[in-house]
Design an enzyme around this catalytic site. Structure first.
Site, PDB file in Angstrom:
ATOM      1  N   GLU A  98      -3.641   7.624  -3.988  1.00 40.55           N
ATOM      2  CA  GLU A  98      -3.691   6.322  -3.139  1.00 40.55           C
ATOM      3  C   GLU A  98      -3.414   5.116  -4.210  1.00 40.55           C
ATOM      4  O   GLU A  98      -4.198   4.940  -5.022  1.00 40.55           O
ATOM      5  CB  GLU A  98      -4.977   6.002  -2.537  1.00 40.55           C
ATOM      6  CG  GLU A  98      -4.785   4.729  -1.535  1.00 40.55           C
ATOM      7  CD  GLU A  98      -6.079   4.521  -0.631  1.00 40.55           C
ATOM      8  OE1 GLU A  98      -7.423   4.484  -1.310  1.00 40.55           O
ATOM      9  OE2 GLU A  98      -5.899   4.640   0.632  1.00 40.55           O
ATOM     10  N   TYR A 111       0.937  -1.200  -0.073  1.00 38.89           N
ATOM     11  CA  TYR A 111       0.024   0.036   0.091  1.00 38.89           C
ATOM     12  C   TYR A 111       0.815   1.219  -0.190  1.00 38.89           C
ATOM     13  O   TYR A 111       1.791   1.425   0.647  1.00 38.89           O
ATOM     14  CB  TYR A 111      -0.785   0.070   1.319  1.00 38.89           C
ATOM     15  CG  TYR A 111      -1.677   1.448   1.462  1.00 38.89           C
ATOM     16  CD1 TYR A 111      -3.071   1.341   0.826  1.00 38.89           C
ATOM     17  CD2 TYR A 111      -1.036   2.402   2.082  1.00 38.89           C
ATOM     18  CE1 TYR A 111      -3.532   2.729   1.064  1.00 38.89           C
ATOM     19  CE2 TYR A 111      -1.903   3.603   2.166  1.00 38.89           C
ATOM     20  CZ  TYR A 111      -3.119   3.768   1.708  1.00 38.89           C
ATOM     21  OH  TYR A 111      -3.887   4.759   1.900  1.00 38.89           O
TER      22      TYR A 111
END
Ligand code: ADP
Ligand code: MG
Length: 397
Positions: free
Chosen positions: A206, A118
């Site tokens: 993101e 991530y």
């Protein structure tokens, strides 16, 4: 402003962020052609909606079927996957139960995934800097990681005076357990992301998952980009990426009329000038036992035209059972605002109770205009009084 994954990847690619080849498709035939341009033998067909959780999502016309991100082993399979998605409604954890209509898909090269990580960049208001967050727990929602394994979230913030450097990337890379050439790829990736974030005036970028491929490359498999609305005037080209069909129609109407409006799910419509006063109004409605149907800041020039537009947007929400107007007359004087309220109420034939609290310049004259209008306006003396009267109106008292 949010954009689709394929648009985000296109922008990030220009800054040197590693993404896979892919093409957007609006029809199954276009998806077939798109897959034909990719090397194969694995293709991934991805529903394009402004919401995450697509992989685990379900289509309303096929609730037991496959999700909104599908692997295809041939061009024909890619076409079939696109045919199943386009025109169907996808429900994910982030769309709400009504789901979102898929009008286009992204056909992307299949990736040989070794690890899912991530990575995100966002503005941290506490330290007034851009913070880069990374985690080994890729592919799942970061909120879940933050709730259950906060120690698995790594963070570095960047001093705006010196900008990003190799050190930031290396610190995160080692924390993620990357090794060999992966470290160099990751550092380059982070630097490109930072440059994109700053130059495009992003609010959040993101990448979930950021993957390490079996070949050791670091690639963005998903991409969510959201721009800072207050900076959009500097990026006229980005406005073209706005997808009106993804927006709440009331919010779209507000954007087009330059009103700051956020739709909420309560029952009292609010018309307020100033964001701080609007927040206070929402709070006090809650305090007295109801909830706001919206946030709305009509701004400094609350003239009749703007008040009419604001009322039109508020009343197009069928949940609204009463309207609370809370205006502080400064530059816009109370008599002007009162005239605007009276005209707008007449033009729109308002059918819900209207509570008005005015304060500031020419307040007495404003109250007189309201009182003499012949309209059933409930006048209030202060913020608490106004909120109590609005709550009483929706509770049918
Ligand atoms: P969402 O977050 O909306 O579910 P993602 O783009 O993150 O959508 O895709 C979900 C999952 O599908 C990823 O975690 C990844 O495992 C897989 N995936 C996505 N794109 C590809 C690709 N090009 N090749 C292989 N797998 C992919
Ligand atoms: Mg994702």
């Amino acid at each position: 402003m949010n954009i689709h994954e394929y648009q985000a990847k296109e922008l990030l690619r220009r800054y040197g962020v590693a993404v896979l080849d892919g093409h957007v498709a609006w029809t199954p035939e276009e998806a077939e052609a798109a897959a034909g341009k990719l090397p194969g033998p694995i293709y991934v067909v991805k529903s394009q909606i402004h919401a995450g959780g697509r992989g685990a999502g379900r289509f309303t016309n096929d609730p037991d079927g496959k999700g909104g991100v599908r692997l295809a082993k041939s061009v024909a399979e890619a076409k079939a996957a696109a045919a199943a998605m386009i025109g169907s409604t996808l429900v994910t954890k982030q769309t709400g139960p009504e789901g979102k209509l898929v009008s286009r898909v992204y056909v992307e090269a299949g990736c040989d995934i070794a690890r899912e990580l991530y990575l995100s960049l966002l503005v941290d208001r506490d330290c007034s800097r851009i913070v880069i967050m990374a985690s080994t727990e890729g592919g799942i929602e970061i909120e879940e990681v933050a709730a259950h394994n906060p120690e698995k979230i790594l963070k570095v913030d960047v001093d705006p005076a010196t900008g990003v450097s190799g050190w930031h990337g290396r610190k995160l890379a080692f924390g993620l357990g990357l090794e060999g050439k992966q470290v160099g790829s990751f550092v380059k990736f982070v630097e490109a992301m930072y440059k994109a974030f700053v130059e495009l005036d992003c609010a959040i970028v993101e990448i979930n998952p950021l993957v390490v491929t079996k070949a050791g490359d670091v690639v963005a498999l998903d991409a969510k980009v959201s721009f800072d609305d207050s900076a959009l005037y500097r990026h006229k080209d980005l406005e073209a990426l706005r997808d009106d069909t993804e927006m709440d129609p009331k919010e779209l109407d507000a954007v087009q009329n330059d009103l700051n409006y956020v739709a909420l799910d309560g029952e009292i419509g609010c018309m307020v000038n100033g964001a701080g006063l609007a927040m206070a109004t929402m709070d006090i409605i809650k305090l007295y036992g109801s909830s706001p149907a919206n946030f709305l800041d009509v701004g400094g020039t609350a003239d009749s035209a703007r008040v009419t537009q604001a009322f039109r947007i508020i009343t197009s929400d069928t949940n609204v059972k009463a309207i609370l107007v809370n205006i502080f007359g400064g530059i816009a004087k109370c008599d002007m605002i009162a005239t605007g309220i009276v005209e707008a109420s007449k033009n729109l034939k308002l059918s819900v109770p209207l509570v008005v609290r005015l304060e500031g310049t020419n307040v007495e004259l404003g109250k007189k205009i309201l009182a003499e209008s012949g309209l059933a306006i409930i006048a209030a003396d202060n913020l608490a009084d106004a909120a109590q009267k609005a709550v009483a109106a929706v509770k049918g008292a």
